[in-house]
Each structure stands twice: as structure tokens, then as C-alpha cells.
Motif scaffolding. Structure first.
Motif, PDB file in Angstrom:
ATOM      1  N   UNK A   1       0.851  -1.181   0.000  1.00  0.00           N
ATOM      2  CA  UNK A   1       0.000   0.000   0.000  1.00  0.00           C
ATOM      3  C   UNK A   1       0.893   1.238   0.000  1.00  0.00           C
ATOM      4  N   UNK A   2       0.942   1.933  -1.126  1.00  0.00           N
ATOM      5  CA  UNK A   2       1.730   3.158  -1.237  1.00  0.00           C
ATOM      6  C   UNK A   2       0.943   4.364  -0.735  1.00  0.00           C
ATOM      7  N   UNK A   3      -0.343   4.409  -1.087  1.00  0.00           N
ATOM      8  CA  UNK A   3      -1.253   5.446  -0.613  1.00  0.00           C
ATOM      9  C   UNK A   3      -2.629   4.793  -0.509  1.00  0.00           C
ATOM     10  N   UNK A   4      -3.127   4.706   0.721  1.00  0.00           N
ATOM     11  CA  UNK A   4      -4.346   3.957   0.976  1.00  0.00           C
ATOM     12  C   UNK A   4      -5.485   4.358   0.042  1.00  0.00           C
ATOM     13  N   UNK A   5      -6.083   3.336  -0.558  1.00  0.00           N
ATOM     14  CA  UNK A   5      -7.225   3.415  -1.475  1.00  0.00           C
ATOM     15  C   UNK A   5      -6.879   3.976  -2.847  1.00  0.00           C
ATOM     16  N   UNK A   6      -5.667   4.486  -3.074  1.00  0.00           N
ATOM     17  CA  UNK A   6      -5.345   5.141  -4.348  1.00  0.00           C
ATOM     18  C   UNK A   6      -4.131   4.602  -5.093  1.00  0.00           C
ATOM     19  N   UNK A   7      -3.164   4.001  -4.388  1.00  0.00           N
ATOM     20  CA  UNK A   7      -1.955   3.559  -5.068  1.00  0.00           C
ATOM     21  C   UNK A   7      -1.404   2.309  -4.387  1.00  0.00           C
ATOM     22  N   UNK A   8      -1.359   1.213  -5.153  1.00  0.00           N
ATOM     23  CA  UNK A   8      -0.873  -0.064  -4.637  1.00  0.00           C
ATOM     24  C   UNK A   8       0.077  -0.690  -5.650  1.00  0.00           C
ATOM     25  N   UNK A   9       1.014  -1.467  -5.128  1.00  0.00           N
ATOM     26  CA  UNK A   9       1.929  -2.229  -5.964  1.00  0.00           C
ATOM     27  C   UNK A   9       1.680  -3.706  -5.695  1.00  0.00           C
TER      28      UNK A   9
END
Length: 188
Positions: A157-165
């Protein structure tokens, strides 16, 4: 005349080293990319303190806590399980081996994984249909091992709800890509 294959190190090289945009919509981007150096590092028994210090000096990162990842511009370290980490780095195998060889088991995973990045407002809706976990609990800098479409993956989770790897085994990339594209078309 026979050719001796014993003791000859064979390196698996990634066949895809470039980034590719798989889906680009107004409120969502799905990209795939292959990193060049990936290692799993499992510390030897009773070597935690020494490994932690050498790891920090070499990668300029702390070993991540349970369910977390740490990163800088050159490396990402991901907690996998007790005393075991997944490291994506620009460092070379020989350098990693020379640094950690007496403290941990090191396995070169290069070529075995592909990375997918999901970014945008549709990401939460997509992951809610894809993952069987509560996204409220997966906060920034958290990492989890999870099955996606029966494929064992790592999700960061890079930015919750918006950016994931998502780290996906390369052998399942086409299946994963098809699943993500189909889901994106359903929710868009």
C-alpha cells in the motif's frame, strides 16, 4: 564430447525490463514493469542484530517490521514472514552475497516476478473485488501476502485506497493482467 553443466551458475534474466501501461482511464492507471534485481533474504538463527546492522549500512534501509515495507530511491525491503524479507534493489547479487552471506540465506528471485502498479480513484473498488481482506486495515507502508485469483502475490500500500503495488509471479502475468483488465472494465 560431453559438456559439464555441474557448478555452472545460470542466471534467469527478466525478458521484460520496460514499463508498459496496460490501462489508462481518466481515474485509473494500471502499469506493469519488471525490476532487474530481486532477492529473498532469510536470516540465520540468532543473527538478527548483525544482519539488521549490515542491511542498514548496505541498503540504507531498516529491515521492515511485520506486515510493512521500507524503501528509498534504490531499494525496497518487504517483510515476508518471520525472519524473511523480499528485496527489490539496484544492487548486484555478488554485492548482496558479500554483505550478508554469513548472516542469511540469499536467493536470487530476478526474473521470477513482475510488478503491477494500480493508481487512481477506481483502485479501491477494483481491490475490493480482487482481495479478500479489509482495505481499511491495509494502510500506507503496509505489505501483505495474499492470493489473487489463486495466485500468491505481495501487495504494497503506497497510498491507501489510491496507489498499490502488486508483485506477481511472472508465469502468472497474463492471467493476472486479464483479470485486472476485465475487472476494470466492469467497474469503470
Amino acid at each position: 564430447m560431453e559438456i559439464s553443466y555441474v557448478l555452472k551458475i545460470q542466471t534467469i534474466s527478466p525478458s521484460k525490463l520496460t514499463s508498459e501501461i496496460l490501462i489508462e482511464k481518466e481515474n485509473f492507471i494500471l502499469k506493469s514493469y519488471q525490476t532487474s534485481n530481486i532477492f529473498s533474504i532469510t536470516e540465520y538463527k540468532n543473527e538478527r542484530e548483525q544482519l539488521s546492522q549490515k542491511f542498514k549500512n548496505f541498503f540504507l534501509l531498516d529491515l521492515p517490521d511485520i506486515g510493512k515495507f521500507t524503501m528509498n530511491k534504490n531499494s525496497i525491503a518487504i517483510w515476508l514472514r518471520a525472519n524473511s524479507y523480499f528485496v527489490v534493489t539496484k544492487k548486484k547479487y555478488d554485492d548482496v552475497m558479500n554483505t550478508c552471506h554469513n548472516l542469511a540465506s540469499i536467493t536470487d528471485q530476478t526474473g521470477g516476478w513482475i510488478t503491477l502498479n494500480l493508481e487512481g480513484k477506481l483502485t479501491k473498488s477494483l481491490l475490493e473485488k480482487l482481495l479478500t481482506l479489509d482495505l481499511e486495515l491495509l494502510k500506507n507502508e503496509n505489505a501483505v501476502r495474499v492470493s489473487i485469483n489463486k495466485i500468491n502475490c505481495l501487495v504494497l500500500c503506497n497510498k491507501q485506497f489510491e496507489n498499490y503495488t502488486i508483485f506477481c509471479p511472472v508465469s502468472f502475468f497474463e492471467t493476472m493482467k486479464k483479470r485486472l483488465v476485465n475487472l476494470t472494465n466492469l467497474i469503470a
